[in-house]
Scaffold this active site. Structure first.
Site, PDB file in Angstrom:
ATOM      1  N   TYR A 215     -28.107 -23.708  50.594  1.00  0.00           N
ATOM      2  CA  TYR A 215     -27.452 -23.838  51.909  1.00  0.00           C
ATOM      3  C   TYR A 215     -28.512 -24.019  52.995  1.00  0.00           C
ATOM      4  O   TYR A 215     -28.389 -24.887  53.857  1.00  0.00           O
ATOM      5  CB  TYR A 215     -26.602 -22.592  52.176  1.00  0.00           C
ATOM      6  CG  TYR A 215     -25.951 -22.534  53.538  1.00  0.00           C
ATOM      7  CD1 TYR A 215     -24.773 -23.227  53.798  1.00  0.00           C
ATOM      8  CD2 TYR A 215     -26.499 -21.764  54.572  1.00  0.00           C
ATOM      9  CE1 TYR A 215     -24.158 -23.163  55.045  1.00  0.00           C
ATOM     10  CE2 TYR A 215     -25.891 -21.695  55.816  1.00  0.00           C
ATOM     11  CZ  TYR A 215     -24.720 -22.388  56.052  1.00  0.00           C
ATOM     12  OH  TYR A 215     -24.125 -22.333  57.280  1.00  0.00           O
ATOM     13  N   LYS A 219     -28.872 -27.334  55.465  1.00  0.00           N
ATOM     14  CA  LYS A 219     -28.788 -27.237  56.924  1.00  0.00           C
ATOM     15  C   LYS A 219     -30.087 -27.717  57.588  1.00  0.00           C
ATOM     16  O   LYS A 219     -30.066 -28.241  58.704  1.00  0.00           O
ATOM     17  CB  LYS A 219     -28.447 -25.797  57.341  1.00  0.00           C
ATOM     18  CG  LYS A 219     -27.030 -25.362  56.917  1.00  0.00           C
ATOM     19  CD  LYS A 219     -25.958 -26.161  57.656  1.00  0.00           C
ATOM     20  CE  LYS A 219     -24.546 -25.770  57.296  1.00  0.00           C
ATOM     21  NZ  LYS A 219     -23.509 -26.493  58.036  1.00  0.00           N
TER      22      LYS A 219
HETATM   23  P1  NAP Z   1     -14.688 -20.840  58.749  1.00  0.00           P
HETATM   24  O1  NAP Z   1     -14.218 -19.962  59.843  1.00  0.00           O
HETATM   25  O2  NAP Z   1     -14.641 -20.327  57.347  1.00  0.00           O
HETATM   26  O3  NAP Z   1     -13.903 -22.239  58.862  1.00  0.00           O
HETATM   27  C1  NAP Z   1     -14.193 -23.261  57.968  1.00  0.00           C
HETATM   28  C2  NAP Z   1     -13.239 -24.417  58.243  1.00  0.00           C
HETATM   29  O4  NAP Z   1     -13.649 -25.533  57.463  1.00  0.00           O
HETATM   30  C3  NAP Z   1     -11.819 -24.112  57.870  1.00  0.00           C
HETATM   31  O5  NAP Z   1     -10.961 -24.805  58.731  1.00  0.00           O
HETATM   32  C4  NAP Z   1     -11.703 -24.671  56.435  1.00  0.00           C
HETATM   33  O6  NAP Z   1     -10.324 -24.943  56.189  1.00  0.00           O
HETATM   34  C5  NAP Z   1     -12.593 -25.912  56.572  1.00  0.00           C
HETATM   35  N1  NAP Z   1     -13.263 -26.386  55.344  1.00  0.00           N
HETATM   36  C6  NAP Z   1     -13.956 -25.698  54.428  1.00  0.00           C
HETATM   37  N2  NAP Z   1     -14.433 -26.525  53.487  1.00  0.00           N
HETATM   38  C7  NAP Z   1     -14.042 -27.778  53.815  1.00  0.00           C
HETATM   39  C8  NAP Z   1     -14.209 -29.053  53.224  1.00  0.00           C
HETATM   40  N3  NAP Z   1     -14.879 -29.234  52.075  1.00  0.00           N
HETATM   41  N4  NAP Z   1     -13.670 -30.120  53.849  1.00  0.00           N
HETATM   42  C9  NAP Z   1     -12.980 -29.975  55.002  1.00  0.00           C
HETATM   43  N5  NAP Z   1     -12.775 -28.792  55.598  1.00  0.00           N
HETATM   44  C10 NAP Z   1     -13.294 -27.697  55.005  1.00  0.00           C
HETATM   45  O7  NAP Z   1     -16.225 -21.268  58.946  1.00  0.00           O
HETATM   46  P2  NAP Z   1     -17.129 -21.400  60.274  1.00  0.00           P
HETATM   47  O8  NAP Z   1     -17.922 -20.159  60.413  1.00  0.00           O
HETATM   48  O9  NAP Z   1     -16.305 -21.871  61.401  1.00  0.00           O
HETATM   49  O10 NAP Z   1     -18.158 -22.520  59.792  1.00  0.00           O
HETATM   50  C11 NAP Z   1     -18.079 -23.835  60.212  1.00  0.00           C
HETATM   51  C12 NAP Z   1     -19.448 -24.487  60.114  1.00  0.00           C
HETATM   52  O11 NAP Z   1     -20.379 -23.742  60.885  1.00  0.00           O
HETATM   53  C13 NAP Z   1     -20.053 -24.601  58.707  1.00  0.00           C
HETATM   54  O12 NAP Z   1     -20.659 -25.863  58.579  1.00  0.00           O
HETATM   55  C14 NAP Z   1     -21.105 -23.521  58.679  1.00  0.00           C
HETATM   56  O13 NAP Z   1     -22.170 -23.849  57.820  1.00  0.00           O
HETATM   57  C15 NAP Z   1     -21.547 -23.525  60.125  1.00  0.00           C
HETATM   58  N6  NAP Z   1     -22.174 -22.259  60.554  1.00  0.00           N
HETATM   59  C16 NAP Z   1     -21.437 -21.119  60.675  1.00  0.00           C
HETATM   60  C17 NAP Z   1     -22.065 -19.963  61.099  1.00  0.00           C
HETATM   61  C18 NAP Z   1     -21.338 -18.664  61.280  1.00  0.00           C
HETATM   62  O14 NAP Z   1     -22.003 -17.634  61.511  1.00  0.00           O
HETATM   63  N7  NAP Z   1     -20.034 -18.636  61.207  1.00  0.00           N
HETATM   64  C19 NAP Z   1     -23.437 -19.964  61.381  1.00  0.00           C
HETATM   65  C20 NAP Z   1     -24.152 -21.146  61.232  1.00  0.00           C
HETATM   66  C21 NAP Z   1     -23.506 -22.300  60.832  1.00  0.00           C
HETATM   67  P3  NAP Z   1      -9.741 -25.158  54.684  1.00  0.00           P
HETATM   68  O15 NAP Z   1      -9.974 -23.892  53.950  1.00  0.00           O
HETATM   69  O16 NAP Z   1      -8.292 -25.484  54.909  1.00  0.00           O
HETATM   70  O17 NAP Z   1     -10.491 -26.312  54.141  1.00  0.00           O
END
Ligand code: NAP
Length: 310
Positions: A215, A219
């Site tokens: 991961y 990134k």
């Molecule tokens: P989240 O709350 O778990 O939401 C993930 C969203 O993406 C959901 O709507 C999920 O819906 C969808 N999803 C998952 N896999 C998918 C796929 N293969 N194709 C299309 N949609 C997909 O996660 P989040 O924290 O918002 O994370 C979003 C992004 O931010 C990610 O790229 C993550 O790496 C990045 N990020 C997050 C954090 C953090 O602390 N939260 C920090 C750094 C980076 P479904 O289940 O319906 O697909």
């Protein structure tokens, strides 16, 4: 027939209303700028005041008549971004893997009076990407912004211990899918004169965590992809920038912030006073789509309560 009459009426009204429309637009833009300033002053973790302030100027907001496609937008960061872009006037196409999540997100945003529609799109699946593009074009008539939020981390473990299958899955979804989707959208974005692409990396790109193995790598690669795409698309007047979130309170990061020892260490080391909220990421994305950001490209911007970058 009804559509024809409406169009004729619109044409007639156009010249009379043009001056007024320009004045309205200028006023909306000024109000929008004022709202950004207010947001900065009134911001708090729950983001509720943010929503209140932006209502009312939204339909003629700074992104009015623009169309945004946001992947992974039925929950967490993507959902907050979709909401904010729509609040700022854009028509937004939300998407994710599960139909029930798409239905729930679309219903919630439409209930707020926002212009959104949705479709299932697993970003790793070619047929789903194709459907997303077709739907956006059919219903919105064009595309201005692509925000690639969808990302996965199916495994906690070292890079050397990771199977080829897991490597492929992580790179397919996190790194390749934004490029493959963009290549399909690009001809349509070009036609609009100006566009914006926002990729979503992670603080793990700069500060890899040992347990996040592949991961981290995916990134970090997104930072490079941002640079390369920004060069390739500059002649087409399409800006490519990258949002780099720290720990943001979503389902995705539960393992980190619910682990008291990890979170305590994070706060002590970086003097972070609170955990990030999805709304903390959303305003930046709206700004990067706005004309105010038209001279910014190839940038990766950290939203983490601090920044490890020089
Ligand atoms: P989240 O709350 O778990 O939401 C993930 C969203 O993406 C959901 O709507 C999920 O819906 C969808 N999803 C998952 N896999 C998918 C796929 N293969 N194709 C299309 N949609 C997909 O996660 P989040 O924290 O918002 O994370 C979003 C992004 O931010 C990610 O790229 C993550 O790496 C990045 N990020 C997050 C954090 C953090 O602390 N939260 C920090 C750094 C980076 P479904 O289940 O319906 O697909």
């Amino acid at each position: 027939m009804e559509e024809l009459l409406t169009r004729t009426q619109e044409r007639e009204e156009h010249s009379q209303g043009q001056v007024q429309q320009e004045a309205d637009q200028a006023m909306a833009t000024r109000l929008q700028a004022a709202a950004w300033v207010q947001r900065g002053q009134l911001h708090h973790p729950a983001g509720l005041s943010v929503q209140k302030i932006s209502r009312g100027i939204d339909q003629k907001g700074i992104l009015a008549n623009r169309v945004a496609v946001v992947t992974g937008s039925t929950n967490g960061i993507g959902f907050a971004i979709a909401r904010r872009l729509a609040q700022d006037g854009a028509h937004v196409v939300v998407s994710s893997r599960k139909q029930q999540n798409v239905d729930r997100a679309v219903a919630a945003l439409q209930e707020e009076g926002l212009s959104v529609m949705g479709t299932v799109c697993h970003v790793g699946k070619a047929e789903d990407r194709k459907r997303l593009v077709a739907m956006a074009l059919q219903h919105c008539g064009g595309i201005d912004f692509l925000v690639c939020v969808a990302g996965v981390n199916p495994l906690v473990g070292s890079t050397l211990g990771t199977s080829e299958q897991v490597w492929d899955k992580i790179l397919d979804v996190n790194l390749k899918s934004p490029v493959l989707l963009l290549s399909q959208l690009l001809p349509h974005m070009e036609k609009r004169g100006r566009g914006a692409v926002i990729l979503v990396s992670s603080l793990a790109a700069y500060m890899p965590r040992v347990e996040l193995g592949v991961y981290n790598v995916s990134k970090t690669a997104l930072l490079g992809l941002t640079k390369t795409l920004s060069l390739e698309l500059a002649p087409k007047n399409i800006q490519v920038n990258c949002l780099v979130p720290g720990i943001i309170k979503t389902d995705f990061s539960k393992l980190l912030y619910e682990n008291e020892a990890v979170w305590k260490k994070f706060m002590e080391y970086y003097w972070v006073k609170r955990i990030g909220q999805p709304e903390d990421c959303a305003g930046l994305v709206s700004f990067l789509c706005s004309p105010d950001a038209s001279y910014i490209t190839g940038e990766s911007i950290v939203v983490a309560g601090f920044s490890p970058r020089l």
